[in-house]
Structure formats: C-alpha cells, structure tokens
Design a protein around this motif. Structure first.
Motif, PDB file in Angstrom:
ATOM      1  N   ASN A   1       0.061  -2.793  -5.716  1.00  0.00           N
ATOM      2  CA  ASN A   1      -0.032  -2.027  -4.533  1.00  0.00           C
ATOM      3  C   ASN A   1       1.332  -2.573  -4.010  1.00  0.00           C
ATOM      4  O   ASN A   1       1.400  -2.400  -2.546  1.00  0.00           O
ATOM      5  CB  ASN A   1      -1.212  -1.768  -3.585  1.00  0.00           C
TER       6      ASN A   1
ATOM      7  N   ARG B   1       0.846  -1.202  -0.008  1.00  0.00           N
ATOM      8  CA  ARG B   1       0.064  -0.031  -0.158  1.00  0.00           C
ATOM      9  C   ARG B   1       0.781   1.276  -0.167  1.00  0.00           C
ATOM     10  O   ARG B   1       0.292   2.478   0.197  1.00  0.00           O
ATOM     11  CB  ARG B   1      -1.152   0.134   1.096  1.00  0.00           C
TER      12      ARG B   1
ATOM     13  N   ASP C   1      -2.868  -6.673  -2.934  1.00  0.00           N
ATOM     14  CA  ASP C   1      -3.590  -6.880  -4.193  1.00  0.00           C
ATOM     15  C   ASP C   1      -2.594  -7.810  -5.268  1.00  0.00           C
ATOM     16  O   ASP C   1      -1.741  -7.060  -5.602  1.00  0.00           O
ATOM     17  CB  ASP C   1      -3.959  -5.573  -4.593  1.00  0.00           C
TER      18      ASP C   1
ATOM     19  N   LYS D   1       4.389   1.203  -2.349  1.00  0.00           N
ATOM     20  CA  LYS D   1       5.283   1.104  -3.456  1.00  0.00           C
ATOM     21  C   LYS D   1       5.708   2.355  -3.754  1.00  0.00           C
ATOM     22  O   LYS D   1       5.586   2.813  -4.879  1.00  0.00           O
ATOM     23  CB  LYS D   1       3.951   0.856  -4.228  1.00  0.00           C
TER      24      LYS D   1
ATOM     25  N   GLN E   1      -3.898  -6.461   2.926  1.00  0.00           N
ATOM     26  CA  GLN E   1      -3.908  -5.449   2.130  1.00  0.00           C
ATOM     27  C   GLN E   1      -3.479  -5.666   0.664  1.00  0.00           C
ATOM     28  O   GLN E   1      -3.647  -4.961  -0.262  1.00  0.00           O
ATOM     29  CB  GLN E   1      -3.605  -4.184   2.646  1.00  0.00           C
TER      30      GLN E   1
ATOM     31  N   LEU F   1       1.947   5.435  -4.189  1.00  0.00           N
ATOM     32  CA  LEU F   1       0.431   5.331  -4.168  1.00  0.00           C
ATOM     33  C   LEU F   1      -0.048   6.690  -3.545  1.00  0.00           C
ATOM     34  O   LEU F   1       0.521   7.195  -2.595  1.00  0.00           O
ATOM     35  CB  LEU F   1       0.117   4.228  -3.556  1.00  0.00           C
TER      36      LEU F   1
ATOM     37  N   ALA G   1       0.149   6.763   0.619  1.00  0.00           N
ATOM     38  CA  ALA G   1       1.228   5.833   0.930  1.00  0.00           C
ATOM     39  C   ALA G   1       1.857   6.389   2.341  1.00  0.00           C
ATOM     40  O   ALA G   1       2.067   5.603   3.353  1.00  0.00           O
ATOM     41  CB  ALA G   1       2.661   6.080  -0.149  1.00  0.00           C
TER      42      ALA G   1
END
Length: 110
Positions: free
Chosen positions: A31, A11, A108, A13, A106, A91, A94
């Motif tokens: 992510n 989440r 993905d 990145k 979380q 992100l 972030a």
C-alpha cells in the motif's frame, strides 16, 4: 540527493510517478511506493506527477517526515518490494485516504 516518497502515499499508491521515471527507481509494496536512493538520478520528473504531493527531494522532506528517507532505502532493498515501471490503478479507497494525515501506522511492509 535523491527523492523520497513520504506518508501521503500510504493507502493511496497512485502510480503516475512511475511512468515518468527514466531509471525505474520506484519499488512497490502492498500500500505504498518507495524510491531507491541508489537508483534515483535526481531528475525530479516524478514530483509534479504525484497527485497527493508525497514526493520530496531528501533535503526538503518536512521535519516530521524525515524518517521516510531511511524507510525508502530500507524498503527499496527488500526483495519483496519489486520495481514498478507501469502505471496501475490506485488502491480502491485511495480517495478516502488522500487527505488523511498521521497514517504511518497504516503502512503495510508486506
């Protein structure tokens, strides 16, 4: 030995690490980033670039993060997870996720 991206990257990145990699071993998911262990040459240039300290040598991965060794290999082999060589913005949220722990749920996998 290869380097491994661990839970701290989820989440966030941040992609500072990909710009210093001489062999383009990073792959990008929705992510999270992973390192292809077959491409990694153990140069460790990426380690100090990660602002959330998510990258470890596979021998140094904390015990509670050891499953990320296999996960990096698995996702790097996923054709949906393309190599990434250029830095992108992190992100949007972030900063909110940077210090959150226990966020494996979380991830993905895209």
């Amino acid at each position: 030995m290869a380097y491994v991206v661990t839970e701290a990257c989820i989440r966030c990145k941040y992609t500072d690490c990909v710009t210093v990699c001489p062999v383009d071993c990073f792959h990008e998911g929705p992510n999270f980033l992973v390192i292809d262990p077959d491409e990694c040459i153990d140069c460790m240039l990426c380690v100090p670039e990660c602002p959330v300290d998510a990258i470890y040598a596979d021998d140094d991965v904390p015990a509670d993060q050891r499953h990320f060794i296999a996960l990096n290999a698995e996702l790097a082999a996923n054709p949906k997870w393309k190599p990434i060589t250029l830095q992108k913005p992190p992100l949007p949220d972030a900063a909110q996720w940077a210090q959150v722990r226990d966020k494996f749920d979380q991830l993905d996998r895209g």
